[in-house]
Design a protein around this motif. Structure first.
Motif, PDB file in Angstrom:
ATOM      1  N   TYR A 116       0.837  -1.197   0.000  1.00 52.51           N
ATOM      2  CA  TYR A 116       0.000   0.000   0.000  1.00 52.51           C
ATOM      3  C   TYR A 116       0.876   1.252   0.000  1.00 52.51           C
ATOM      4  O   TYR A 116       0.635   2.199  -0.772  1.00 52.51           O
ATOM      5  N   ASP A 117       1.909   1.279   0.853  1.00 53.33           N
ATOM      6  CA  ASP A 117       2.820   2.425   0.871  1.00 53.33           C
ATOM      7  C   ASP A 117       3.553   2.556  -0.459  1.00 53.33           C
ATOM      8  O   ASP A 117       3.749   3.671  -0.965  1.00 53.33           O
ATOM      9  N   LEU A 118       3.959   1.433  -1.043  1.00 56.54           N
ATOM     10  CA  LEU A 118       4.631   1.481  -2.340  1.00 56.54           C
ATOM     11  C   LEU A 118       3.694   2.051  -3.403  1.00 56.54           C
ATOM     12  O   LEU A 118       4.105   2.876  -4.235  1.00 56.54           O
ATOM     13  N   ALA A 119       2.445   1.638  -3.386  1.00 54.95           N
ATOM     14  CA  ALA A 119       1.475   2.149  -4.360  1.00 54.95           C
ATOM     15  C   ALA A 119       1.270   3.652  -4.185  1.00 54.95           C
ATOM     16  O   ALA A 119       1.195   4.407  -5.170  1.00 54.95           O
ATOM     17  N   ARG A 120       1.182   4.115  -2.939  1.00 61.96           N
ATOM     18  CA  ARG A 120       0.988   5.558  -2.697  1.00 61.96           C
ATOM     19  C   ARG A 120       2.174   6.361  -3.196  1.00 61.96           C
ATOM     20  O   ARG A 120       2.008   7.442  -3.802  1.00 61.96           O
ATOM     21  N   THR A 121       3.387   5.883  -2.959  1.00 64.74           N
ATOM     22  CA  THR A 121       4.566   6.637  -3.418  1.00 64.74           C
ATOM     23  C   THR A 121       4.695   6.572  -4.941  1.00 64.74           C
ATOM     24  O   THR A 121       5.137   7.543  -5.575  1.00 64.74           O
ATOM     25  N   ARG A 122       4.305   5.461  -5.559  1.00 63.84           N
ATOM     26  CA  ARG A 122       4.314   5.394  -7.031  1.00 63.84           C
ATOM     27  C   ARG A 122       3.293   6.354  -7.623  1.00 63.84           C
ATOM     28  O   ARG A 122       3.528   6.938  -8.692  1.00 63.84           O
ATOM     29  N   HIS A 123       2.189   6.527  -6.927  1.00 64.84           N
ATOM     30  CA  HIS A 123       1.201   7.510  -7.376  1.00 64.84           C
ATOM     31  C   HIS A 123       1.813   8.902  -7.384  1.00 64.84           C
ATOM     32  O   HIS A 123       1.644   9.680  -8.345  1.00 64.84           O
ATOM     33  N   ARG A 124       2.565   9.224  -6.317  1.00 70.90           N
ATOM     34  CA  ARG A 124       3.205  10.535  -6.256  1.00 70.90           C
ATOM     35  C   ARG A 124       4.287  10.670  -7.344  1.00 70.90           C
ATOM     36  O   ARG A 124       4.445  11.733  -7.959  1.00 70.90           O
ATOM     37  N   LEU A 125       5.022   9.591  -7.599  1.00 70.89           N
ATOM     38  CA  LEU A 125       6.041   9.645  -8.647  1.00 70.89           C
ATOM     39  C   LEU A 125       5.389   9.867 -10.009  1.00 70.89           C
ATOM     40  O   LEU A 125       5.873  10.677 -10.820  1.00 70.89           O
ATOM     41  N   ALA A 126       4.276   9.169 -10.257  1.00 69.34           N
ATOM     42  CA  ALA A 126       3.568   9.361 -11.522  1.00 69.34           C
ATOM     43  C   ALA A 126       3.094  10.802 -11.656  1.00 69.34           C
ATOM     44  O   ALA A 126       3.196  11.422 -12.730  1.00 69.34           O
ATOM     45  N   GLU A 127       2.600  11.344 -10.568  1.00 70.06           N
ATOM     46  CA  GLU A 127       2.146  12.739 -10.564  1.00 70.06           C
ATOM     47  C   GLU A 127       3.301  13.675 -10.888  1.00 70.06           C
ATOM     48  O   GLU A 127       3.153  14.626 -11.682  1.00 70.06           O
ATOM     49  N   ALA A 128       4.479  13.409 -10.305  1.00 67.38           N
ATOM     50  CA  ALA A 128       5.653  14.249 -10.559  1.00 67.38           C
ATOM     51  C   ALA A 128       6.131  14.103 -12.003  1.00 67.38           C
ATOM     52  O   ALA A 128       6.524  15.091 -12.655  1.00 67.38           O
ATOM     53  N   LEU A 129       6.098  12.890 -12.551  1.00 65.51           N
ATOM     54  CA  LEU A 129       6.517  12.678 -13.943  1.00 65.51           C
ATOM     55  C   LEU A 129       5.605  13.422 -14.903  1.00 65.51           C
ATOM     56  O   LEU A 129       6.069  14.016 -15.895  1.00 65.51           O
ATOM     57  N   LEU A 130       4.310  13.397 -14.632  1.00 65.08           N
ATOM     58  CA  LEU A 130       3.363  14.088 -15.518  1.00 65.08           C
ATOM     59  C   LEU A 130       3.564  15.595 -15.475  1.00 65.08           C
ATOM     60  O   LEU A 130       3.268  16.302 -16.446  1.00 65.08           O
ATOM     61  N   SER A 131       4.073  16.089 -14.340  1.00 68.38           N
ATOM     62  CA  SER A 131       4.303  17.539 -14.262  1.00 68.38           C
ATOM     63  C   SER A 131       5.466  17.984 -15.153  1.00 68.38           C
ATOM     64  O   SER A 131       5.569  19.142 -15.526  1.00 68.38           O
ATOM     65  N   VAL A 132       6.351  17.022 -15.489  1.00 65.66           N
ATOM     66  CA  VAL A 132       7.474  17.339 -16.394  1.00 65.66           C
ATOM     67  C   VAL A 132       6.974  17.452 -17.822  1.00 65.66           C
ATOM     68  O   VAL A 132       7.362  18.353 -18.564  1.00 65.66           O
ATOM     69  N   GLY A 133       6.128  16.488 -18.227  1.00 69.38           N
ATOM     70  CA  GLY A 133       5.441  16.621 -19.506  1.00 69.38           C
ATOM     71  C   GLY A 133       6.071  15.933 -20.689  1.00 69.38           C
ATOM     72  O   GLY A 133       5.510  15.990 -21.783  1.00 69.38           O
ATOM     73  N   GLY A 134       7.230  15.299 -20.618  1.00 68.12           N
ATOM     74  CA  GLY A 134       7.839  14.630 -21.758  1.00 68.12           C
ATOM     75  C   GLY A 134       7.154  13.316 -22.088  1.00 68.12           C
ATOM     76  O   GLY A 134       6.439  12.736 -21.266  1.00 68.12           O
ATOM     77  N   ASP A 135       7.393  12.822 -23.324  1.00 71.49           N
ATOM     78  CA  ASP A 135       6.763  11.565 -23.742  1.00 71.49           C
ATOM     79  C   ASP A 135       7.250  10.390 -22.907  1.00 71.49           C
ATOM     80  O   ASP A 135       6.468   9.532 -22.504  1.00 71.49           O
ATOM     81  N   ASP A 136       8.575  10.342 -22.665  1.00 71.19           N
ATOM     82  CA  ASP A 136       9.095   9.236 -21.850  1.00 71.19           C
ATOM     83  C   ASP A 136       8.493   9.276 -20.451  1.00 71.19           C
ATOM     84  O   ASP A 136       8.159   8.224 -19.871  1.00 71.19           O
TER      85      ASP A 136
END
Length: 1018
Positions: A866-886
């Protein structure tokens, strides 16, 4: 004409009770199918409870069931400890000797406390508050095993006379029955259950159990009274006579019998409506010799053996038999089921006869009983002898004889784990104390009557017994049996008596007891009492009291002020205990020290100490220490993130607690198991463990812990109303214990999380503000890191809320300052430290994928999905804020995996957050295979799973047990990329961990032996 009627006052016709009999028969059928049944049958005296049980058990016996009857025995106003269970087990032993012997194998010594015929109990065995629970567990499991192949009915009558130990055992049995073809039913006299009757709270408790059925027998209707009278008279009664009997009896079956017989005999004694006259009229019609025998039996107890009666009555044998024959023929007396004694057919008659005795007559009869029994102890069963002798001498009003007899009975009660009866008898001894001549008291020795005797520099074998020794024993007995209020009153009274004495050791011992009782009653932490004891012992040489005191101080410090002070106290406690040879105290102190070592960062050394204490406690047969170890060791493993190691120890601890522990010990183990299962993502199992903890837990602390876990689970699942309800319940249970960090910090964390989930950011901030700086001292990191994380996350979620902006900077600085004081030695604490740091940056609007990638990498090493899923959610959120295709591709893979995990766990808020983020970013959360790296064979099972060729290579290495770093080295990719591939594989295979993925690959035969080597070579 009248003789046949006289012997048939009981109607041969079973009247009414069709519904109740149907319920009983239905329970019997369910039990025969392997579903144990429990029933309580209540009703006023004389309403027909016994007749209903007789009819049911007779039919059950005819159907092949084994019936074991046991009745609560009253001697004066005292119940014999465990009397109905002893009688029932004795009946089972007669009916199923081989089965009972097999079921009791290996536990004969403990079970002999209920059934002495099994084995003589070993003298000198230490008694503790776990002993009674151990006896209860063994009894429950014994009945289950005996009823494994044969349907068994255990009927316990007259529960209103039950001693406290019988009530506790019945409660335990009805709450823990799991298997077996067993029916347990108990009867009680409802009109005797006044507001303060000790059976009343038990009935209320059992009413809440869905597994217990309760039947209340109503009085007969006029038609039923008519049928009863017709059965008694063997003729159709006159209508006017029926009306008269119905009116005067008010439908009470016993009164109907008495009135019908009296009317048929043409009784012209001017029978009044008073119960006493009604009950005595037929006794007074007996010959004088029969009346005399009835009076003797009435004062002897519920049942009186023939040989004892013969010794007390002092009649010629022929005269005695003739008198008994008259009383039995008039249906006043009945012979016992074993044919060895006599009892009144109805207890109301016995009470009326006993109440009619003159005061001097009652004392004289009790003296004759006591003298006869003392002259020939074989006149009564061995397991009743000591208790009955104590009762007879007490009611004979002979303090000099009563005091030693009562003290002997208290020792017997203790040896049978009947601590409630031990307490009552000790209170009776204290009542008698001042009325006993000094020379009699001087001959009594503490070593003979006390086990809780506080060491005071005297030899208990030669020093006379003191009143304070009785108080010490009574205080411990009260704690063991749960009568903590009575124990606390005794302790306070003892301390008042000690104010005028120069006895620091004894005074300190009582202050330690007062601390324990105050703490367990929720009246405070108990530290002030320990400080008083500490002052009394200052400057004295080492002794057992000092060792026990230091252990309690260390334990108090561990709970309330963990850190260097607690560590030092635990070391001193171990040193003192070793110095004075107090082995059990030493093991307790070492256990406290082991916990503090783990919290201080000496993790492996502390765990080794806890492991060693557990093994030594098991080897040395000190179950109380072993039980604590089964709670503390896995709790420390959980605290440092090693939840998977904790689970098997907890499962072993459950089995041990069920055999040896009180309900609260079992509840603590269940609670710790639920906590570890929560961490491991096994939420449904955690829910069941919480339910088990709630069923058996009784103390406020364990119930508060249970409510805290339920609140955490409800919050994670999005049931905010339930989370709020359980949080309020936990706060109420903890009471004055709430300020302890292990209680206060989780409650504050849950309050912050609940306020944030409900959109109340200012309330969340207020909850953090109430946490003082001392809450984040060394030793509190296990509970403090999650609290700081909840506060930082709440601020990050609320950063777009204008109302929450004022004061945010100061609050974030405070969280950072608190975090700097917390230890980060264990990997789980390091992971939390990185997570808190990343959340604080998010709250300030600074989101860097690299920061969150570090957090994710830290949690990938821990089994906390559960903690891993929550932190991956935050990482995904941070990646989307960058905006690149990768970055979008990586974010999509992460969100798909998080969505799958959240859905599997039932974590609705996380599922909704991921869905919303995916919708905003226009990302599909459904796994897409995409173009394969190489053409895929449609018959290849890997292709049907939707795995790319690179994912196949990663899965091969995962199946071989390689870590992400090792996979990266083999495939020439970064560890982060390897982590993403592993996450995507878990999502496509719909599994929650690497082990499950490897199992799927093995089951499908995807990779033959040697594939990994070829892959590495390639």
């Amino acid at each position: 004409m009248l003789a046949p009627v006289e012997t048939r006052s009981v109607s041969p016709v079973f009247v009414g009770r069709a519904d109740e009999l149907h319920t009983l028969n239905d329970a019997l059928s369910r039990a025969a199918a392997g579903e144990p049944q429990a029933l309580l049958i209540g009703g006023e005296a004389g309403v027909g409870k016994t007749r209903l049980v007789e009819e049911f058990t007779a039919a059950a016996h005819r159907g092949g069931a084994v019936v074991a009857l046991g009745g609560c025995v009253e001697i004066g106003a005292d119940g014999l400890p465990f009397a109905p269970f002893s009688t029932a087990l004795r009946a089972l032993r007669r009916a199923l000797p081989d089965e009972l012997a097999t079921a009791a194998a290996g536990q004969e010594e403990e079970l002999a406390r209920l059934l002495p015929e099994l084995r003589e109990t070993a003298p000198g065995r230490r008694h503790d508050e776990e002993g009674m629970a151990r006896l209860f567990e063994l009894t429950a499991r014994l009945l289950e095993r005996v009823a494994a192949e044969r349907t068994v009915v255990v009927a316990l009558e007259d529960l209103h006379w039950a001693d406290a130990s019988t009530r506790h055992l019945l409660s335990y049995l009805l709450r823990t029955l799991r298997t077996g073809r067993l029916v347990v039913l108990a009867t009680y006299r409802a009109d005797d259950i006044h507001r303060r009757h000790p059976l009343r709270p038990l009935l209320a408790e059992l009413d809440r159990l869905r597994t217990v059925q309760r039947l209340e027998l109503a009085r007969f209707t006029r038609d039923e009274v008519c049928r009863q009278v017709a059965g008694i008279l063997a003729a159709e009664p006159d209508s006017v006579q029926v009306d008269d009997i119905f009116e005067r009896s008010d439908g009470n079956a016993f009164f109907v019998e008495e009135l019908a017989v009296a009317a048929h005999e043409g009784c012209c004694t001017g029978l009044t409506d008073t119960l006493r006259d009604l009950l005595l009229v037929r006794v007074e019609a007996l010959p004088e010799s029969a009346q005399k025998v009835a009076r003797i039996i009435a004062e002897g107890g519920s049942t009186v053996e023939y040989r004892l009666l013969d010794a007390v009555a002092r009649l010629a044998e022929d005269d005695l038999i003739e008198a008994l024959r008259a009383a039995v023929g008039a249906n006043i007396l009945l012979t016992t089921s074993d044919g060895d004694g006599y009892r009144f057919r109805h207890s109301l008659v016995r009470e009326a006869v006993s109440d009619d005795l003159l005061p001097g007559e009652r004392a004289r009869l009790n003296r004759r009983y006591a003298e006869a029994l003392q002259a020939d102890p074989t006149l009564v069963p061995a397991d009743e002898r000591v208790m009955r002798l104590a009762s007879y001498w007490y009611h004979a009003h002979d303090p000099a004889k009563a005091l030693p007899a009562v003290l002997d009975a208290s020792v017997e009660a203790r040896s049978r784990r009947a601590y409630s009866e031990q307490l009552r008898l000790l209170e009776r001894a204290m009542e008698l104390w001042e009325t006993v001549p000094e020379d009699i008291r001087a001959a009594l020795r503490p070593v003979d009557y006390t086990e809780a005797y506080p060491p005071c520099g005297c030899d208990p074998a030669t020093t006379p017994l003191r009143y304070l020794d009785l108080m010490a024993e009574a205080a411990v007995a009260g704690r063991y049996c749960g009568e903590r209020e009575r124990a606390l009153k005794i302790t306070k009274r003892a301390l008042r008596l000690l104010e005028d004495e120069d006895d620091p050791l004894r005074s300190a011992w009582f202050w330690v007891q007062r601390s324990r009782l105050t703490h367990s009653l929720g009246r405070g932490g108990g530290r002030e009492e320990l400080a008083r004891a500490e002052d009394l012992l200052r400057g004295l040489p080492p002794n057992e009291v000092h060792a026990e005191l230091l252990t309690h101080i260390a334990c108090w410090s561990l709970v309330h002020v963990p850190g260097p002070e607690a560590y030092g106290a635990a070391e001193r406690a171990v040193e003192y205990a070793r110095l004075v040879g107090a082995r059990e105290t030493e093991l307790d102190a070492r256990q406290v020290l082991g916990v503090l070592m783990v919290d201080a960062g000496h993790i492996e050394a502390g765990l080794a100490e806890l492991h060693e204490v557990r093994e030594q406690a098991l080897a040395e047969d000190t179950p109380s220490v072993a039980l604590n170890a089964y709670v503390n060791l896995p709790s420390e493993l959980e605290g440092i993130g090693r939840s998977r190691e904790a689970v098997p120890i907890l499962e072993e601890g459950l089995a041990f607690a069920k055999r040896h522990g009180p309900p609260d010990a079992e509840a603590w183990v269940w609670g710790n198991l639920a906590e570890s299962l929560l961490s491991l993502g096994r939420w449904d199992e955690a829910d069941r463990a919480c339910a088990a903890a709630g069923r058996v837990g009784q103390g406020v602390a364990v119930r508060g812990f249970h409510a805290t876990l339920l609140a955490e689970l409800a919050l994670a699942r999005g049931d905010l109303a339930e989370a709020d309800r359980q949080l309020v319940a936990a706060q109420g249970f903890f009471g004055s214990h709430e300020h302890a960090p292990q209680n206060h910090l989780p409650l504050a964390r849950l309050a912050i999380g609940l306020a944030a989930a409900q959109g109340r950011p200012l309330d969340a901030r207020a909850h953090l503000a109430r946490a003082h700086d001392r809450d984040f001292r060394p030793g509190t990191q296990r509970y403090a890191w999650p609290l700081l994380l909840a506060a930082a996350s709440a601020e990050g979620d609320a950063r777009a809320t204008p109302a929450a902006d004022p004061g945010r900077a100061d609050l974030l600085d405070r969280i950072r300052a608190a975090a700097r004081r917390l230890a980060t030695i264990a990997p789980v604490w390091q992971a939390h430290e990185r997570w808190v740091r990343a959340e604080l940056l998010r709250a300030e609007g600074r989101t860097d994928p690299e920061d969150w990638a570090e957090v994710v990498a830290a949690f990938e090493c821990l089994e906390r999905p559960y903690d891993l899923a929550r932190t991956r959610h935050r990482l995904a959120e941070a990646l989307l804020s960058v905006g690149g295709d990768d970055e979008r591709d990586r974010a999509a893979e992460l969100l798909r995996l998080v969505h799958a995990v959240a859905a599997h766990l039932g974590a609705r808020p996380l599922t909704e957050a991921v869905t919303l983020l995916g919708r905003r970013a226009r990302l599909s959360l459904t796994p897409a295979a995409g173009p394969p790296d190489t053409p895929a064979d449609p018959t290849d099972p890997l292709a049907t799973l939707g795995l790319t060729s690179r994912e196949r290579d990663v899965l091969r290495l995962v199946s071989a047990g390689r870590t992400n770093r090792q996979i990266a080295e083999v495939l020439f990719i970064s560890p982060k990329t390897a982590s993403v591939h592993v996450s995507n594989i878990l999502s496509k295979l719909d599994v929650s961990g690497r082990g499950e993925a490897a199992a799927v690959a093995h089951r499908l035969g995807l990779f033959p032996p040697g594939v990994e080597e070829r892959l590495i070579a390639r």
